[in-house]
Design a protein around this motif. Sequence first.
Motif, PDB file in Angstrom:
ATOM      1  N   LEU A  91       0.816  -1.222   0.000  1.00  0.00           N
ATOM      2  CA  LEU A  91       0.000   0.000   0.000  1.00  0.00           C
ATOM      3  C   LEU A  91       0.842   1.260   0.000  1.00  0.00           C
ATOM      4  O   LEU A  91       0.339   2.341  -0.272  1.00  0.00           O
ATOM      5  N   SER A  92       2.129   1.129   0.347  1.00  0.00           N
ATOM      6  CA  SER A  92       2.968   2.315   0.434  1.00  0.00           C
ATOM      7  C   SER A  92       4.200   2.146  -0.443  1.00  0.00           C
ATOM      8  O   SER A  92       4.700   1.036  -0.624  1.00  0.00           O
ATOM      9  N   SER A  93       4.669   3.274  -0.995  1.00  0.00           N
ATOM     10  CA  SER A  93       5.822   3.220  -1.897  1.00  0.00           C
ATOM     11  C   SER A  93       7.133   3.316  -1.123  1.00  0.00           C
ATOM     12  O   SER A  93       8.175   2.955  -1.651  1.00  0.00           O
ATOM     13  N   HIS A  94       7.079   3.825   0.089  1.00  0.00           N
ATOM     14  CA  HIS A  94       8.262   3.900   0.942  1.00  0.00           C
ATOM     15  C   HIS A  94       7.806   3.603   2.354  1.00  0.00           C
ATOM     16  O   HIS A  94       6.729   4.037   2.753  1.00  0.00           O
ATOM     17  N   CYS A  95       8.626   2.902   3.110  1.00  0.00           N
ATOM     18  CA  CYS A  95       8.290   2.607   4.505  1.00  0.00           C
ATOM     19  C   CYS A  95       9.594   2.627   5.299  1.00  0.00           C
ATOM     20  O   CYS A  95      10.452   1.773   5.099  1.00  0.00           O
ATOM     21  N   MET A 112       4.544   6.283   2.716  1.00  0.00           N
ATOM     22  CA  MET A 112       4.004   7.155   1.674  1.00  0.00           C
ATOM     23  C   MET A 112       2.858   6.433   0.988  1.00  0.00           C
ATOM     24  O   MET A 112       3.030   5.302   0.530  1.00  0.00           O
TER      25      MET A 112
ATOM     26  N   GLU B 138      14.883   0.616   6.814  1.00  0.00           N
ATOM     27  CA  GLU B 138      14.086   0.652   5.591  1.00  0.00           C
ATOM     28  C   GLU B 138      13.384  -0.692   5.468  1.00  0.00           C
ATOM     29  O   GLU B 138      14.025  -1.730   5.580  1.00  0.00           O
ATOM     30  N   TYR B 139      12.082  -0.661   5.290  1.00  0.00           N
ATOM     31  CA  TYR B 139      11.328  -1.901   5.157  1.00  0.00           C
ATOM     32  C   TYR B 139      10.991  -2.079   3.682  1.00  0.00           C
ATOM     33  O   TYR B 139      10.536  -1.147   3.020  1.00  0.00           O
ATOM     34  N   VAL B 141       9.412  -2.566   0.283  1.00  0.00           N
ATOM     35  CA  VAL B 141       8.040  -2.385  -0.201  1.00  0.00           C
ATOM     36  C   VAL B 141       7.826  -3.077  -1.542  1.00  0.00           C
ATOM     37  O   VAL B 141       8.757  -3.207  -2.336  1.00  0.00           O
ATOM     38  N   LEU B 143       5.167  -2.066  -3.576  1.00  0.00           N
ATOM     39  CA  LEU B 143       4.182  -1.298  -4.348  1.00  0.00           C
ATOM     40  C   LEU B 143       4.642  -1.018  -5.769  1.00  0.00           C
ATOM     41  O   LEU B 143       5.761  -0.598  -6.011  1.00  0.00           O
TER      42      LEU B 143
END
Lengths: 157, 147
Positions: A91-95, A112, B138-139, B141, B143
Amino acid sequence: MDEADRRIVAATQDGLPLLPRPYHAVAEATGLPPGEVMARMERLLAEGAIRRIGAVPNHYALGYRFNGMAVWDVEDARVDALGARIAALGLSSHCYRRPRHPPAWSYNLFTMVHGRTREEALGAVEEIAAVLGDAVRAREVLFSTRILKKTGLRLAG
Amino acid sequence: MDELDRRIVNALQGGFPICERPFAVAAEGLGIEEATLIARLAALREAGVLSRFGPLWKAEGLGGAVTLAAMAVPPDRFEAVTALVNAHPEVAHNYERTHRLNMWFVLATETPQGIDAAIQAIEAETGIPVLNMPREAEYHVGLRLEA
């Protein structure tokens, strides 16, 4: 990262040439043999120095006008495990986990989210909230209202 | 953007091959010709749908440093402070956001020391504290933005 790697960075940070043999063009630009360019890029991809290779879309051009930075105050003991779960939701582009700056800023988890509508972006925030559950003490969503500057990250050359 | 453009953008946000004819390999996966894929990507880049096509480099792996920084800028000074901040070449992105901390920018420098130097310079020029929020973890992602 050695000198040859840095030449590859300089030759590709604005993108690959859109030619049938793009790595051969990079080889020409760097003075390295094509096989070596490809082997080095394979290694840099495996090591994570290259996140991925492909199309980098412009969010706004794809209609994603609502770009929210959802920030969460998550218990320190649980933030890493939950961050990994949130990222995997897609669901997010950065975590990321970032430092708090109390009292001005108490949030340590940043995600994000993007939507073609505000509701779509906020829907993603609610799905994330459901997974974080009672580990969250507070949260906010900061929407961007204006791009003040946007240049590519230039790292070398 | 037509249906083929959408398929290309959705399929190629990662995993582009490293080989002699990567566009031919990627085109085959999409059931199109190599020359068609190259022409479509060039047009998408030209139109600004793609900001780039190629490797996405991680700054830290290159000896450089990146951070996110935030400032609470008084509204009546917002334009002047924007000009001061943006004048620094280390400022890669800068966004106005809905919060008391209303200016958020990304600093990218060739060395870790460059981050501190840029923050100190911005604080000195603007008289406004800069909150430094580097990534601590940093995890990963998954997406992909759907076109």
